[in-house]
Design a protein around this motif. Structure first.
Motif, PDB file in Angstrom:
ATOM      1  N   GLY A   1       0.783  -1.222   0.000  1.00  0.00           N
ATOM      2  CA  GLY A   1       0.000   0.000   0.000  1.00  0.00           C
ATOM      3  C   GLY A   1       0.818   1.276   0.000  1.00  0.00           C
ATOM      4  N   GLY A   2       2.144   1.169   0.150  1.00  0.00           N
ATOM      5  CA  GLY A   2       3.000   2.346   0.176  1.00  0.00           C
ATOM      6  C   GLY A   2       3.415   2.803  -1.212  1.00  0.00           C
ATOM      7  N   THR A   3       3.954   4.003  -1.285  1.00  0.00           N
ATOM      8  CA  THR A   3       4.316   4.599  -2.576  1.00  0.00           C
ATOM      9  C   THR A   3       5.513   3.927  -3.250  1.00  0.00           C
ATOM     10  OG1 THR A   3       5.672   6.257  -1.455  1.00  0.00           O
ATOM     11  CG2 THR A   3       3.388   6.863  -1.938  1.00  0.00           C
ATOM     12  N   LEU A   4       6.309   3.156  -2.506  1.00  0.00           N
ATOM     13  CA  LEU A   4       7.447   2.442  -3.105  1.00  0.00           C
ATOM     14  C   LEU A   4       7.186   0.942  -3.272  1.00  0.00           C
ATOM     15  CD1 LEU A   4      10.562   3.959  -1.289  1.00  0.00           C
ATOM     16  CD2 LEU A   4       9.703   4.474  -3.568  1.00  0.00           C
ATOM     17  N   HIS A   5       6.003   0.501  -2.894  1.00  0.00           N
ATOM     18  CA  HIS A   5       5.734  -0.944  -2.929  1.00  0.00           C
ATOM     19  C   HIS A   5       5.862  -1.532  -4.335  1.00  0.00           C
ATOM     20  CE1 HIS A   5       4.390  -4.769  -1.461  1.00  0.00           C
ATOM     21  NE2 HIS A   5       3.465  -4.817  -2.403  1.00  0.00           N
ATOM     22  N   ASP A   6       5.598  -0.740  -5.358  1.00  0.00           N
ATOM     23  CA  ASP A   6       5.707  -1.254  -6.729  1.00  0.00           C
ATOM     24  C   ASP A   6       7.142  -1.681  -7.056  1.00  0.00           C
ATOM     25  OD1 ASP A   6       6.172   1.689  -6.665  1.00  0.00           O
ATOM     26  OD2 ASP A   6       6.573   1.407  -8.798  1.00  0.00           O
ATOM     27  N   ALA A   7       8.134  -1.173  -6.323  1.00  0.00           N
ATOM     28  CA  ALA A   7       9.521  -1.581  -6.554  1.00  0.00           C
ATOM     29  C   ALA A   7       9.767  -3.024  -6.129  1.00  0.00           C
ATOM     30  CB  ALA A   7      10.476  -0.647  -5.810  1.00  0.00           C
ATOM     31  N   LEU A   8       8.837  -3.596  -5.388  1.00  0.00           N
ATOM     32  CA  LEU A   8       8.962  -4.989  -4.936  1.00  0.00           C
ATOM     33  C   LEU A   8       8.061  -5.926  -5.743  1.00  0.00           C
ATOM     34  CD1 LEU A   8       9.014  -4.381  -1.075  1.00  0.00           C
ATOM     35  CD2 LEU A   8      10.954  -4.876  -2.577  1.00  0.00           C
ATOM     36  N   HIS A   9       7.693  -5.513  -6.944  1.00  0.00           N
ATOM     37  CA  HIS A   9       6.728  -6.271  -7.750  1.00  0.00           C
ATOM     38  C   HIS A   9       7.144  -7.707  -8.022  1.00  0.00           C
ATOM     39  CE1 HIS A   9       8.936  -5.903 -11.620  1.00  0.00           C
ATOM     40  NE2 HIS A   9       9.426  -4.834 -11.023  1.00  0.00           N
TER      41      HIS A   9
ATOM     42  N   ALA B   1       9.267  -9.372  -5.911  1.00  0.00           N
ATOM     43  CA  ALA B   1       9.711  -9.946  -4.638  1.00  0.00           C
ATOM     44  C   ALA B   1       8.647 -10.886  -4.085  1.00  0.00           C
ATOM     45  CB  ALA B   1       9.992  -8.829  -3.645  1.00  0.00           C
ATOM     46  N   ARG B   2       9.089 -11.825  -3.265  1.00  0.00           N
ATOM     47  CA  ARG B   2       8.157 -12.771  -2.641  1.00  0.00           C
ATOM     48  C   ARG B   2       7.915 -12.344  -1.203  1.00  0.00           C
ATOM     49  NH1 ARG B   2       8.421 -18.168  -0.142  1.00  0.00           N
ATOM     50  NH2 ARG B   2      10.689 -18.052  -0.244  1.00  0.00           N
ATOM     51  N   PHE B   3       6.656 -12.067  -0.861  1.00  0.00           N
ATOM     52  CA  PHE B   3       6.271 -11.673   0.489  1.00  0.00           C
ATOM     53  C   PHE B   3       6.436 -12.863   1.427  1.00  0.00           C
ATOM     54  CE2 PHE B   3       2.781 -11.118   3.662  1.00  0.00           C
ATOM     55  CZ  PHE B   3       3.319 -10.020   4.319  1.00  0.00           C
ATOM     56  N   LEU B   4       7.212 -12.672   2.496  1.00  0.00           N
ATOM     57  CA  LEU B   4       7.447 -13.741   3.462  1.00  0.00           C
ATOM     58  C   LEU B   4       6.622 -13.586   4.729  1.00  0.00           C
ATOM     59  CD1 LEU B   4      11.325 -14.052   3.104  1.00  0.00           C
ATOM     60  CD2 LEU B   4       9.552 -15.440   1.996  1.00  0.00           C
ATOM     61  N   GLY B   5       6.052 -12.401   4.932  1.00  0.00           N
ATOM     62  CA  GLY B   5       5.178 -12.206   6.082  1.00  0.00           C
ATOM     63  C   GLY B   5       5.451 -10.929   6.846  1.00  0.00           C
ATOM     64  N   ALA B   6       4.528 -10.639   7.742  1.00  0.00           N
ATOM     65  CA  ALA B   6       4.684  -9.508   8.654  1.00  0.00           C
ATOM     66  C   ALA B   6       5.614  -9.953   9.780  1.00  0.00           C
ATOM     67  CB  ALA B   6       3.326  -9.092   9.207  1.00  0.00           C
ATOM     68  N   VAL B   7       6.588  -9.123  10.098  1.00  0.00           N
ATOM     69  CA  VAL B   7       7.564  -9.443  11.139  1.00  0.00           C
ATOM     70  C   VAL B   7       7.905  -8.176  11.918  1.00  0.00           C
ATOM     71  CG1 VAL B   7       8.589 -11.379   9.868  1.00  0.00           C
ATOM     72  CG2 VAL B   7       9.555  -9.093   9.626  1.00  0.00           C
ATOM     73  N   ASP B   8       8.538  -8.366  13.060  1.00  0.00           N
ATOM     74  CA  ASP B   8       9.051  -7.259  13.861  1.00  0.00           C
ATOM     75  C   ASP B   8      10.565  -7.357  13.927  1.00  0.00           C
ATOM     76  OD1 ASP B   8       6.486  -6.415  14.468  1.00  0.00           O
ATOM     77  OD2 ASP B   8       6.431  -7.413  16.415  1.00  0.00           O
ATOM     78  N   THR B   9      11.206  -6.228  14.173  1.00  0.00           N
ATOM     79  CA  THR B   9      12.632  -6.241  14.456  1.00  0.00           C
ATOM     80  C   THR B   9      12.827  -6.717  15.896  1.00  0.00           C
ATOM     81  OG1 THR B   9      12.737  -4.014  15.395  1.00  0.00           O
ATOM     82  CG2 THR B   9      12.992  -4.207  12.988  1.00  0.00           C
TER      83      THR B   9
ATOM     84  N   VAL C   1      10.161  -2.860  15.973  1.00  0.00           N
ATOM     85  CA  VAL C   1       9.466  -2.093  14.938  1.00  0.00           C
ATOM     86  C   VAL C   1       8.795  -3.074  13.972  1.00  0.00           C
ATOM     87  CG1 VAL C   1       9.760  -0.450  13.039  1.00  0.00           C
ATOM     88  CG2 VAL C   1      11.102  -0.189  15.144  1.00  0.00           C
ATOM     89  N   PRO C   2       7.494  -2.904  13.730  1.00  0.00           N
ATOM     90  CA  PRO C   2       6.803  -3.801  12.801  1.00  0.00           C
ATOM     91  C   PRO C   2       7.105  -3.463  11.342  1.00  0.00           C
ATOM     92  CG  PRO C   2       5.275  -2.158  13.624  1.00  0.00           C
ATOM     93  CD  PRO C   2       6.587  -1.932  14.348  1.00  0.00           C
ATOM     94  N   GLY C   3       7.044  -4.497  10.525  1.00  0.00           N
ATOM     95  CA  GLY C   3       7.254  -4.307   9.094  1.00  0.00           C
ATOM     96  C   GLY C   3       6.911  -5.557   8.325  1.00  0.00           C
ATOM     97  N   GLU C   4       7.435  -5.652   7.116  1.00  0.00           N
ATOM     98  CA  GLU C   4       7.195  -6.796   6.241  1.00  0.00           C
ATOM     99  C   GLU C   4       8.528  -7.328   5.738  1.00  0.00           C
ATOM    100  OE1 GLU C   4       2.970  -5.083   4.429  1.00  0.00           O
ATOM    101  OE2 GLU C   4       4.752  -5.087   3.160  1.00  0.00           O
ATOM    102  N   LEU C   5       8.583  -8.631   5.546  1.00  0.00           N
ATOM    103  CA  LEU C   5       9.802  -9.274   5.070  1.00  0.00           C
ATOM    104  C   LEU C   5       9.558  -9.839   3.674  1.00  0.00           C
ATOM    105  CD1 LEU C   5      12.672  -9.928   6.128  1.00  0.00           C
ATOM    106  CD2 LEU C   5      11.781 -12.182   6.751  1.00  0.00           C
ATOM    107  N   TYR C   6      10.530  -9.579   2.777  1.00  0.00           N
ATOM    108  CA  TYR C   6      10.443 -10.033   1.387  1.00  0.00           C
ATOM    109  C   TYR C   6      11.716 -10.758   0.995  1.00  0.00           C
ATOM    110  CZ  TYR C   6       6.381  -7.038   0.810  1.00  0.00           C
ATOM    111  OH  TYR C   6       5.144  -6.476   0.926  1.00  0.00           O
ATOM    112  N   GLU C   7      11.568 -11.713   0.099  1.00  0.00           N
ATOM    113  CA  GLU C   7      12.710 -12.306  -0.578  1.00  0.00           C
ATOM    114  C   GLU C   7      12.875 -11.533  -1.879  1.00  0.00           C
ATOM    115  OE1 GLU C   7      14.360 -16.566  -2.306  1.00  0.00           O
ATOM    116  OE2 GLU C   7      12.287 -16.417  -1.610  1.00  0.00           O
ATOM    117  N   VAL C   8      14.032 -10.903  -2.052  1.00  0.00           N
ATOM    118  CA  VAL C   8      14.257  -9.970  -3.154  1.00  0.00           C
ATOM    119  C   VAL C   8      15.499 -10.390  -3.937  1.00  0.00           C
ATOM    120  CG1 VAL C   8      14.669  -7.547  -3.740  1.00  0.00           C
ATOM    121  CG2 VAL C   8      13.294  -8.119  -1.747  1.00  0.00           C
TER     122      VAL C   8
END
Length: 128
Positions: A15-23, A25-33, A59-66
């Motif tokens: 949903g973010g303005t840079l998310h298209d740069a991960l088109h 990438a494989r979403f691995l899930g929501a994770v925290d630091t 800090v919450p975020g998302e993890l991707y395989e890129v």
């Protein structure tokens, strides 16, 4: 093609303005630091994660395989100059690449500590 994990916590998330740069990438899930970071808003445009030895939070975020080429050619060129690529620790003890706040940017105008706000998405909802 070789790939790495990339933790995102701001505009590259879903949903973010840079998310298209991960088109590709494989979403691995929501994770925290791990709880070793302070979290900042930069002019309310994007967040910055910075490691600390005391007083840190998870800090919450998302993890991707890129794939490296996607990281190099599509995501990194669009990242703000206040951020740099680094390695962070996730809550489960594993490491991941992530954009981190440059130490030199911590005292820049418009930088505020939002560590207690529950992450970028929660903070953005709060200020709207």
């Amino acid at each position: 093609m070789a790939s790495v994990t990339m933790f995102v916590n701001g505009q590259a998330m879903s949903g973010g303005t840079l998310h298209d740069a991960l088109h590709r990438a494989r979403f691995l899930g929501a994770v925290d630091t791990a709880p070793g970071y302070r979290f900042y808003s930069v002019r309310d445009e994007f967040p910055g994660l910075h490691p600390v030895t005391t007083g840190g939070v998870a800090v919450p975020g998302e993890l991707y395989e890129v794939e490296y080429d996607l990281l190099r050619e599509e995501l990194l060129p669009r990242e703000p100059e206040e951020l740099e690529l680094g390695v962070i620790e996730l809550a489960d003890g594993w490491g991941s690449l992530s954009m981190r706040m440059r130490r030199s940017a911590l005292d820049a105008p418009g930088v505020i500590d939002i560590s207690d706000r529950g992450g970028w998405v929660a903070y953005r909802k709060e200020i709207r």
